[in-house]
Design a protein around this motif. Structure first.
Motif, PDB file in Angstrom:
ATOM      1  N   UNK A 127       0.827  -1.204   0.000  1.00 58.88           N
ATOM      2  CA  UNK A 127       0.000   0.000   0.000  1.00 58.88           C
ATOM      3  C   UNK A 127       0.863   1.256   0.000  1.00 58.88           C
ATOM      4  N   UNK A 128       1.923   1.257   0.799  1.00 58.83           N
ATOM      5  CA  UNK A 128       2.735   2.462   0.904  1.00 58.83           C
ATOM      6  C   UNK A 128       3.584   2.699  -0.340  1.00 58.83           C
ATOM      7  N   UNK A 129       3.750   1.692  -1.186  1.00 56.62           N
ATOM      8  CA  UNK A 129       4.325   1.933  -2.512  1.00 56.62           C
ATOM      9  C   UNK A 129       3.373   2.828  -3.304  1.00 56.62           C
ATOM     10  N   UNK A 130       2.100   2.441  -3.300  1.00 61.75           N
ATOM     11  CA  UNK A 130       1.085   3.254  -3.979  1.00 61.75           C
ATOM     12  C   UNK A 130       0.956   4.626  -3.319  1.00 61.75           C
ATOM     13  N   UNK A 131       0.931   4.664  -1.998  1.00 62.13           N
ATOM     14  CA  UNK A 131       0.756   5.908  -1.247  1.00 62.13           C
ATOM     15  C   UNK A 131       1.891   6.898  -1.548  1.00 62.13           C
ATOM     16  N   UNK A 132       3.117   6.393  -1.629  1.00 61.06           N
ATOM     17  CA  UNK A 132       4.250   7.266  -1.950  1.00 61.06           C
ATOM     18  C   UNK A 132       4.118   7.820  -3.365  1.00 61.06           C
ATOM     19  N   UNK A 133       3.691   6.969  -4.283  1.00 63.96           N
ATOM     20  CA  UNK A 133       3.485   7.414  -5.666  1.00 63.96           C
ATOM     21  C   UNK A 133       2.453   8.541  -5.729  1.00 63.96           C
ATOM     22  N   UNK A 134       1.350   8.386  -5.020  1.00 66.57           N
ATOM     23  CA  UNK A 134       0.304   9.414  -5.012  1.00 66.57           C
ATOM     24  C   UNK A 134       0.809  10.689  -4.337  1.00 66.57           C
ATOM     25  N   UNK A 135       1.564  10.523  -3.243  1.00 67.14           N
ATOM     26  CA  UNK A 135       2.086  11.688  -2.528  1.00 67.14           C
ATOM     27  C   UNK A 135       3.015  12.519  -3.404  1.00 67.14           C
ATOM     28  N   UNK A 136       3.728  11.852  -4.308  1.00 67.57           N
ATOM     29  CA  UNK A 136       4.636  12.558  -5.221  1.00 67.57           C
ATOM     30  C   UNK A 136       3.892  13.404  -6.244  1.00 67.57           C
ATOM     31  N   UNK A 137       2.577  13.174  -6.380  1.00 66.50           N
ATOM     32  CA  UNK A 137       1.792  13.932  -7.348  1.00 66.50           C
ATOM     33  C   UNK A 137       1.418  15.319  -6.842  1.00 66.50           C
ATOM     34  N   UNK A 138       1.807  15.648  -5.615  1.00 69.65           N
ATOM     35  CA  UNK A 138       1.514  16.998  -5.143  1.00 69.65           C
ATOM     36  C   UNK A 138       1.052  17.111  -3.702  1.00 69.65           C
ATOM     37  N   UNK A 139       1.164  16.043  -2.922  1.00 72.09           N
ATOM     38  CA  UNK A 139       0.735  16.090  -1.533  1.00 72.09           C
ATOM     39  C   UNK A 139       1.741  16.801  -0.639  1.00 72.09           C
ATOM     40  N   UNK A 140       2.957  16.920  -1.064  1.00 72.87           N
ATOM     41  CA  UNK A 140       3.951  17.624  -0.262  1.00 72.87           C
ATOM     42  C   UNK A 140       5.010  16.694   0.294  1.00 72.87           C
ATOM     43  N   UNK A 141       6.119  17.286   0.730  1.00 73.74           N
ATOM     44  CA  UNK A 141       7.281  16.524   1.179  1.00 73.74           C
ATOM     45  C   UNK A 141       6.980  15.681   2.406  1.00 73.74           C
ATOM     46  N   UNK A 142       6.177  16.196   3.340  1.00 80.05           N
ATOM     47  CA  UNK A 142       5.886  15.455   4.576  1.00 80.05           C
ATOM     48  C   UNK A 142       5.212  14.130   4.272  1.00 80.05           C
ATOM     49  N   UNK A 143       4.282  14.130   3.321  1.00 85.62           N
ATOM     50  CA  UNK A 143       3.570  12.894   2.974  1.00 85.62           C
ATOM     51  C   UNK A 143       4.469  11.928   2.209  1.00 85.62           C
ATOM     52  N   UNK A 144       5.370  12.470   1.398  1.00 83.89           N
ATOM     53  CA  UNK A 144       6.320  11.606   0.676  1.00 83.89           C
ATOM     54  C   UNK A 144       7.246  10.907   1.669  1.00 83.89           C
ATOM     55  N   UNK A 145       7.778  11.668   2.628  1.00 84.13           N
ATOM     56  CA  UNK A 145       8.642  11.089   3.657  1.00 84.13           C
ATOM     57  C   UNK A 145       7.879  10.043   4.461  1.00 84.13           C
ATOM     58  N   UNK A 146       6.639  10.355   4.819  1.00 79.23           N
ATOM     59  CA  UNK A 146       5.810   9.409   5.574  1.00 79.23           C
ATOM     60  C   UNK A 146       5.615   8.115   4.789  1.00 79.23           C
ATOM     61  N   UNK A 147       5.337   8.225   3.497  1.00 84.87           N
ATOM     62  CA  UNK A 147       5.114   7.029   2.677  1.00 84.87           C
ATOM     63  C   UNK A 147       6.347   6.163   2.550  1.00 84.87           C
ATOM     64  N   UNK A 148       7.501   6.797   2.298  1.00 82.39           N
ATOM     65  CA  UNK A 148       8.752   6.043   2.131  1.00 82.39           C
ATOM     66  C   UNK A 148       9.144   5.333   3.426  1.00 82.39           C
ATOM     67  N   UNK A 149       9.089   6.061   4.540  1.00 83.00           N
ATOM     68  CA  UNK A 149       9.475   5.463   5.823  1.00 83.00           C
ATOM     69  C   UNK A 149       8.493   4.371   6.245  1.00 83.00           C
ATOM     70  N   UNK A 150       7.210   4.570   5.969  1.00 79.50           N
ATOM     71  CA  UNK A 150       6.220   3.546   6.303  1.00 79.50           C
ATOM     72  C   UNK A 150       6.471   2.277   5.497  1.00 79.50           C
ATOM     73  N   UNK A 151       6.815   2.440   4.225  1.00 75.88           N
ATOM     74  CA  UNK A 151       7.151   1.276   3.402  1.00 75.88           C
ATOM     75  C   UNK A 151       8.305   0.501   4.025  1.00 75.88           C
TER      76      UNK A 151
END
Length: 285
Positions: A127-151
């Motif tokens: 899920x966090x692979x998908x979540x990181x991909x979506x976060x990269x579309x414009x959710x911001x750096x905090x969400x990208x970091x959250x997705x990568x670390x959660x993965x």
């Protein structure tokens, strides 16, 4: 004669060195074989989970667009994202709680959970692979970091028996994600029913308040207590034997980062929650 003898000696030394290098390379290859085998075992379920969530996003997006539930393509895409996140949150929170209750105490940080948590971890890692991909579309750096670390947190349990119980407990954070998406689902339903001012209907405000409360209770109160237990056990037991010291320190850093992000988001939620309660109108929490 001396020259020939010297050349012969150097030739022998070089051949011996080459043989040593080959032996060492062979040993390293043999040592890497179990790691490569384990990687393949962990990678395929995680990839299948990621494919499932990408498919779920596509399917829900297509269905929402065909049903003309939303007024714009952007709203349809946002609602499809929420459906995908809702499915993961519901599954991971419910099973995470079950595995946490039935998993027993973790006497050391190297005590693995064998009651099915590792399957749930692969599910969440995908899920966090998908979540990181979506976060990269414009959710911001905090969400990208959250997705990568959660993965990383949920991909690692397949390789190391380190901190399984704590990682399982942190899946309970997803409890707050359920009302977060429910607020939007209810608002969308009111829009479809042509209710006036759907964003400020009592049910929408109820789910927004529930999201704020569960976020503060689960991610902050429980999260701080759970993190304190983890840090305390880390301090008392020292560096665990099942992972290199660098991995242990890295995971400690991830824990601190998560708590920092949750504190940041909690401060924003509290401000908006006060606005919702005082004004009686829904705000984007």
């Amino acid at each position: 004669a001396k020259g020939l003898s010297s050349d012969f000696t150097w030739c022998v030394v070089l051949r011996i060195d080459e043989a040593r290098v080959r032996i060492q390379s062979g040993k390293m290859s043999l040592q890497l074989l179990p790691v490569a085998h384990q990687l393949s075992l962990e990678l395929w379920p995680t990839l299948l989970s990621a494919v499932f969530f990408f498919w779920l996003r596509w399917f829900s997006g297509t269905s929402i667009a065909k049903a003309a539930i939303c007024s714009s393509a952007k709203d349809s895409a946002g609602l499809a994202d929420r459906v995908t996140g809702f499915v993961h949150a519901l599954v991971s929170a419910c099973f995470g709680l079950y595995f946490l209750v039935t998993g027993g105490e973790q006497t050391t940080l190297c005590t693995p959970m064998t009651n099915g948590f590792q399957h749930l971890a692969k599910f969440s890692a995908g899920f966090f692979v998908w979540d990181t991909y979506v976060s990269l579309q414009g959710w911001g750096a905090a969400y990208v970091v959250h997705g990568i670390l959660s993965f990383m947190v949920y991909f690692l349990p397949g390789f190391i028996p380190y901190g399984h119980r704590y990682a399982c407990g942190f899946l309970l954070f997803e409890m707050s994600t359920v009302p977060f998406h429910m607020a939007k689902f209810v608002e969308t339903w009111y829009s479809v029913k042509k209710r006036p001012d759907p964003a400020n209907q009592p049910a929408v405000i109820f789910w927004q308040i529930m999201f704020a409360l569960t976020f503060l209770v689960v991610r902050n109160v429980f999260g701080y207590i759970w993190s304190f237990k983890y840090l305390r056990q880390s301090y008392l037991q020292g560096f665990p034997s099942c992972v290199p010291a660098a991995v242990h320190i890295f995971i400690l850093a991830i824990n601190v980062t998560f708590n920092s992000l949750n504190t940041l988001w909690a401060s924003k939620i509290i401000r908006r929650l006060v606005m919702v309660i005082t004004s009686g109108k829904a705000k984007k929490l």
